[in-house]
Design an enzyme around this catalytic site. Sequence first.
Site, PDB file in Angstrom:
ATOM      1  CG  ASP A   1      64.421  32.825  40.667  1.00 32.11           C
ATOM      2  OD1 ASP A   1      65.039  31.761  40.847  1.00 32.11           O
ATOM      3  OD2 ASP A   1      63.736  33.360  41.540  1.00 32.11           O
TER       4      ASP A   1
ATOM      5  CG  ASP B   1      57.736  36.822  38.628  1.00 29.92           C
ATOM      6  OD1 ASP B   1      57.788  36.713  39.854  1.00 29.92           O
ATOM      7  OD2 ASP B   1      58.486  37.600  37.997  1.00 29.92           O
TER       8      ASP B   1
ATOM      9  CB  CYS C   1      35.096  33.463  38.346  1.00 31.82           C
ATOM     10  SG  CYS C   1      36.652  32.594  38.607  1.00 31.82           S
TER      11      CYS C   1
ATOM     12  CB  CYS D   1      38.051  29.348  39.619  1.00 27.46           C
ATOM     13  SG  CYS D   1      37.321  29.956  41.139  1.00 27.46           S
TER      14      CYS D   1
ATOM     15  CB  CYS E   1      33.504  31.210  41.088  1.00 25.86           C
ATOM     16  SG  CYS E   1      34.569  32.471  41.806  1.00 25.86           S
TER      17      CYS E   1
ATOM     18  CG  HIS F   1      38.693  33.564  42.776  1.00 28.22           C
ATOM     19  ND1 HIS F   1      37.722  33.629  41.802  1.00 28.22           N
ATOM     20  CD2 HIS F   1      39.046  34.852  43.052  1.00 28.22           C
ATOM     21  CE1 HIS F   1      37.487  34.897  41.507  1.00 28.22           C
ATOM     22  NE2 HIS F   1      38.276  35.662  42.254  1.00 28.22           N
TER      23      HIS F   1
HETATM   24 ZN   LIG Z   1      36.637  32.124  40.825  1.00 26.15          ZN
END
Ligand SMILES: [Zn+2]
Length: 334
Positions: A60, A231, A269, A271, A274, A300
């Site tokens: 930015d 963003d 999920c 990630c 998880c 996550h």
């Molecule tokens: Zn997750």
Amino acid sequence: MPVGTRGTIKAVLATQIEQIGFEVVLGNTYHLMLRPGVETIQSLGGLHGFTGWKRNMLTDSGGYQVMSLGATYSDKGAVFRSIYDGSIHEVTPERATLLQENIGADIAMVLDVCTNLPAGRDEVARAMELTHSWAKRARSAKTRNDQAQFGIVQGGVEQDLRRESAQFISSIGFEGLAIGGLAVGESREAMLESIDSVMKDLPTDVPRYLMGVGDPIGVIEAISRGVDMFDCVAPSRVARHGQAMTFEGKLHLKNLKFARDSRPIEDDCPCVACQRFPRALIRHLVTVGEPSGGTLLTLHNLTFMYRLVERARQSIRSGTLNALAGSIRAAWSN
Ligand SMILES: [Zn+2]
């Protein structure tokens, strides 16, 4: 785009952001120019060498930050005080362009004048006029052909000014166009009306970027209106306060009901949080203040945002975007 204010996304590593799949992250020029300083970053091979992030980085211009600090504006540029040592700094459209070229951004934003809302029409109009003249100056100051430069549309929630700004900024020839000055105190309805006002005047052959909006409803509403890029610091910020984002809504993991919950935050999920850890452990970590709790929740939440946009993309192809938007509105409206 996840936001890396001080050279990193808080609590996680560039390699982890890469693993989730993100192609672009946002870096804050304002913070980096004050600490560690542009020369230091340049001496380390620019933003990519310094931060270890190998993919694209958008920076930015500092316009939003200097507004938040109560900058004073003149035709020439903006003057503001450093949050670190109180020293006085001046940023002009030319200087903001040069700084972003020097630190090696892939996408640079022009310096704009953002107005906190609510604001009077005269103030909004003045900010828009300055933004327009600064956009032309920033375009003239551009020297690097290997860097994209995005213009920014202003105009508050004055819909005729929004349209005027969209037409003016689109005529300059930027490689991408941003809608700025929203999510700064106006209602959701006013924000969506302002997006509607500008979208038909923004060309579709360049990316269209809604700045500073990253909540699930805001993202899905904006995608439904044709926005391509976002963003927001929120997914990582709320993570550090113990909040998990899911397709069923938010989970406040500090809540006692999760103390013995053996389930992952979200079943499907991918990630690491998880795949490996029960809600009860993550709750424990954030409750006792272990930094790894914030790390797991940040990973996550960023994975959730990535999946949300991925699902939006698939639903556009299959013609089911309205259904997805409906389910996100239902899950996140309270
Ligand atoms: Zn997750």
